[in-house]
Design a protein around this motif. Structure first.
Motif, PDB file in Angstrom:
ATOM      1  N   UNK A 174      78.033 133.594 156.040  1.00 26.70           N
ATOM      2  CA  UNK A 174      79.059 132.579 156.261  1.00 26.70           C
ATOM      3  C   UNK A 174      79.919 132.938 157.470  1.00 26.70           C
ATOM      4  N   UNK A 175      80.342 134.193 157.544  1.00 25.05           N
ATOM      5  CA  UNK A 175      81.147 134.619 158.697  1.00 25.05           C
ATOM      6  C   UNK A 175      80.349 134.486 159.989  1.00 25.05           C
ATOM      7  N   UNK A 176      79.091 134.843 159.934  1.00 29.61           N
ATOM      8  CA  UNK A 176      78.209 134.720 161.094  1.00 29.61           C
ATOM      9  C   UNK A 176      78.133 133.277 161.581  1.00 29.61           C
ATOM     10  N   UNK A 177      78.189 132.327 160.642  1.00 31.70           N
ATOM     11  CA  UNK A 177      78.101 130.901 160.979  1.00 31.70           C
ATOM     12  C   UNK A 177      79.446 130.294 161.353  1.00 31.70           C
ATOM     13  N   UNK A 178      80.512 131.095 161.339  1.00 30.21           N
ATOM     14  CA  UNK A 178      81.816 130.607 161.760  1.00 30.21           C
ATOM     15  C   UNK A 178      82.733 130.159 160.641  1.00 30.21           C
ATOM     16  N   UNK A 179      82.337 130.321 159.390  1.00 29.51           N
ATOM     17  CA  UNK A 179      83.213 129.986 158.268  1.00 29.51           C
ATOM     18  C   UNK A 179      84.318 131.033 158.187  1.00 29.51           C
ATOM     19  N   UNK A 180      85.559 130.587 158.005  1.00 30.29           N
ATOM     20  CA  UNK A 180      86.693 131.503 158.029  1.00 30.29           C
ATOM     21  C   UNK A 180      87.293 131.818 156.674  1.00 30.29           C
ATOM     22  N   UNK A 181      87.040 130.964 155.686  1.00 25.69           N
ATOM     23  CA  UNK A 181      87.561 131.267 154.354  1.00 25.69           C
ATOM     24  C   UNK A 181      86.574 130.803 153.297  1.00 25.69           C
ATOM     25  N   UNK A 182      86.629 131.502 152.159  1.00 28.88           N
ATOM     26  CA  UNK A 182      85.725 131.222 151.052  1.00 28.88           C
ATOM     27  C   UNK A 182      86.554 131.108 149.776  1.00 28.88           C
ATOM     28  N   UNK A 183      86.093 130.271 148.840  1.00 28.97           N
ATOM     29  CA  UNK A 183      86.841 130.038 147.598  1.00 28.97           C
ATOM     30  C   UNK A 183      86.057 130.472 146.364  1.00 28.97           C
ATOM     31  N   UNK A 184      85.052 131.321 146.542  1.00 30.15           N
ATOM     32  CA  UNK A 184      84.193 131.703 145.419  1.00 30.15           C
ATOM     33  C   UNK A 184      84.826 132.714 144.473  1.00 30.15           C
ATOM     34  N   UNK A 185      85.785 133.482 144.965  1.00 29.92           N
ATOM     35  CA  UNK A 185      86.327 134.595 144.182  1.00 29.92           C
ATOM     36  C   UNK A 185      87.636 134.157 143.536  1.00 29.92           C
ATOM     37  N   UNK A 186      87.699 134.224 142.207  1.00 30.64           N
ATOM     38  CA  UNK A 186      88.831 133.646 141.467  1.00 30.64           C
ATOM     39  C   UNK A 186      89.748 134.740 140.910  1.00 30.64           C
ATOM     40  N   UNK A 187      89.988 135.770 141.725  1.00 28.29           N
ATOM     41  CA  UNK A 187      90.659 136.966 141.232  1.00 28.29           C
ATOM     42  C   UNK A 187      92.071 137.171 141.748  1.00 28.29           C
ATOM     43  N   UNK A 188      92.709 136.147 142.340  1.00 25.09           N
ATOM     44  CA  UNK A 188      94.037 136.379 142.900  1.00 25.09           C
ATOM     45  C   UNK A 188      94.828 135.076 142.968  1.00 25.09           C
ATOM     46  N   UNK A 189      96.133 135.221 143.219  1.00 24.25           N
ATOM     47  CA  UNK A 189      97.025 134.075 143.418  1.00 24.25           C
ATOM     48  C   UNK A 189      97.549 134.035 144.845  1.00 24.25           C
ATOM     49  N   UNK A 190      97.005 134.909 145.703  1.00 24.49           N
ATOM     50  CA  UNK A 190      97.326 134.921 147.122  1.00 24.49           C
ATOM     51  C   UNK A 190      96.037 135.120 147.918  1.00 24.49           C
ATOM     52  N   UNK A 191      96.006 134.662 149.165  1.00 23.16           N
ATOM     53  CA  UNK A 191      94.837 134.952 150.007  1.00 23.16           C
ATOM     54  C   UNK A 191      94.718 136.446 150.276  1.00 23.16           C
ATOM     55  N   UNK A 192      93.506 136.892 150.616  1.00 19.98           N
ATOM     56  CA  UNK A 192      93.321 138.278 151.028  1.00 19.98           C
ATOM     57  C   UNK A 192      92.074 138.371 151.902  1.00 19.98           C
ATOM     58  N   UNK A 193      92.058 139.342 152.842  1.00 17.81           N
ATOM     59  CA  UNK A 193      90.900 139.491 153.724  1.00 17.81           C
ATOM     60  C   UNK A 193      89.742 140.175 153.016  1.00 17.81           C
ATOM     61  N   UNK A 194      88.525 139.819 153.411  1.00 19.79           N
ATOM     62  CA  UNK A 194      87.304 140.403 152.870  1.00 19.79           C
ATOM     63  C   UNK A 194      86.522 141.057 154.013  1.00 19.79           C
ATOM     64  N   UNK A 195      85.842 142.134 153.712  1.00 26.21           N
ATOM     65  CA  UNK A 195      85.028 142.807 154.716  1.00 26.21           C
ATOM     66  C   UNK A 195      83.705 142.065 154.895  1.00 26.21           C
ATOM     67  N   UNK A 196      83.343 141.820 156.155  1.00 17.37           N
ATOM     68  CA  UNK A 196      82.057 141.206 156.493  1.00 17.37           C
ATOM     69  C   UNK A 196      81.447 141.972 157.658  1.00 17.37           C
TER      70      UNK A 196
END
Length: 298
Positions: A174-196
C-alpha cells in the motif's frame, strides 16, 4: 521451509505506546473528538457466500435471499444514508470496492457532489486479501486505486481492506502504491505511524465495535440500541478528549443502517454528536494530514 515457519510471531509494524504516556493531542479549534463516518460501499459476487441475515441458505449457489438483502444497500440504503449525513453536515469517507465503479457509477456521482472522500476497499467484498502472491496482491492494490482514480478524479489516500484482511506485506505494498493511511487496525483512539519498507504509513482509528455489522448481525441490536451505543461512545470520548484528543470512527454498511427502522435512530445519534461544540467532523485525509503536520514529528 514450512508455511508455519515463514509466519512471523511479531508484526514489527509499531512499538507499544500507552496513550497515557503520549504528549497531548490537539485537534483544530480545540475540538476534543475528531469524528469520521465510513460508509462501506460494496459489491458482492453472485456465485459465493457473503454477509447473511438468514444462515439457512448460505450454502446455496446462488444464495438469492442473502445476495438480494445485501443488494438493497446500493439500490436504496445508500441514498437514505447520504440524505441523513448531509442533514448533519457530515461528509463520508467511503470505503469503496473497485467493482462499485463499474456497477454503480450513480453512487460515485452523488458522493462527489457531497464532497465525500474515497478509500480503497479491495476489488469486491467477496475477495479477501490473504492468499495472493506478492505480485497478485500488488496487482490487486494497483488495479483498485487506478479504477477509483479514473472514476472520481482523485487517487485514494486511504485504504480499508475487505474484512480488514491483510497479508504480512499488505502495508508495504500500500505504501509503495502511494497510500498514506490505513484503517485495518482497530487498536487505538489516536492515529499512529506504522513501519513500512519504503515511504510512510499512518494507522487511523477504525472500529469493530461502533460498526453496524457487529451491532446488527453479531449482537442482534436494534437501531435504537446501536444509536445509544454511538452516543455512549461519543460521550466517553468527548470527556477523555478534554485531556488529549480522540478519534471516533463510525463504520456503516448501507444494506444494514439504510433501513428506515434503523436510520431514524441513527439520525438522532448524529444530532447528539453535532449538538456539541468541541467536535471536528472530518474525513480520513483531514485527520491524517492534521496529525502528520502537528503531532507525528514530535
Amino acid at each position: 521451509m514450512s508455511q508455519a515457519a515463514a509466519i512471523p510471531q511479531e508484526h514489527g509494524r509499531f512499538p507499544y505506546s500507552a496513550i497515557v504516556d503520549r504528549p497531548p493531542l490537539r485537534w483544530p479549534h480545540g475540538a476534543r473528538v475528531a469524528v469520521w463516518v465510513i460508509p462501506n460501499i460494496e459489491h458482492f459476487l453472485f456465485d459465493r457466500p457473503g454477509a447473511a441475515i438468514v444462515p439457512a441458505t448460505t450454502a446455496f449457489v446462488p444464495d438469492v435471499l442473502n445476495y438480494s438483502w445485501r443488494d438493497y444497500g446500493v439500490r436504496v440504503g445508500i441514498w437514505r444514508l447520504m440524505e441523513v449525513m448531509e442533514r448533519h453536515g457530515i461528509r463520508g469517507t467511503a470505503a469503496l470496492n473497485a467493482d462499485v465503479v463499474r456497477h454503480y457509477p450513480r453512487i460515485l456521482e452523488a458522493g462527489k457532489t457531497l464532497g465525500w472522500e474515497w478509500m480503497g476497499h479491495g476489488t469486491n467484498n467477496s475477495t479477501m486479501i490473504n492468499a495472493q502472491s506478492e505480485e497478485e496482491e500488488r496487482h490487486l492494490v494497483t488495479t483498485v486505486l487506478d479504477a477509483i482514480t479514473e472514476a472520481t478524479g482523485t487517487r485514494p489516500r486511504g485504504w480499508l481492506s475487505p474484512g480488514l484482511s491483510e497479508t504480512h506485506r499488505t502495508l508495504d505494498l500500500l505504501a509503495e502504491a502511494g497510500v498514506g493511511y490505513v484503517a485495518n487496525w482497530v487498536n487505538d483512539e489516536q492515529p499512529y505511524p506504522m513501519r513500512v519498507r519504503s515511504g510512510s504509513m499512518l494507522s487511523l482509528p477504525y472500529s469493530a465495535e461502533i460498526n453496524d455489522y457487529a451491532a446488527f448481525i453479531e449482537r442482534a441490536q436494534t437501531g435504537e440500541d446501536f444509536a445509544q451505543t454511538i452516543r455512549d461512545q461519543f460521550d466517553g470520548l468527548y470527556e477523555d478528549g478534554a485531556v488529549t484528543g480522540r478519534v471516533m470512527a463510525i463504520a456503516l454498511h448501507p444494506f444494514l443502517i439504510g433501513h428506515p427502522h434503523r436510520m431514524r435512530a441513527f439520525d438522532r445519534a448524529l444530532a447528539h454528536i453535532t449538538s456539541r461544540q468541541e467536535v471536528w467532523l472530518a474525513t480520513g485525509s483531514e485527520i491524517a494530514d492534521w496529525y502528520a503536520q502537528h503531532h507525528q514529528a514530535r
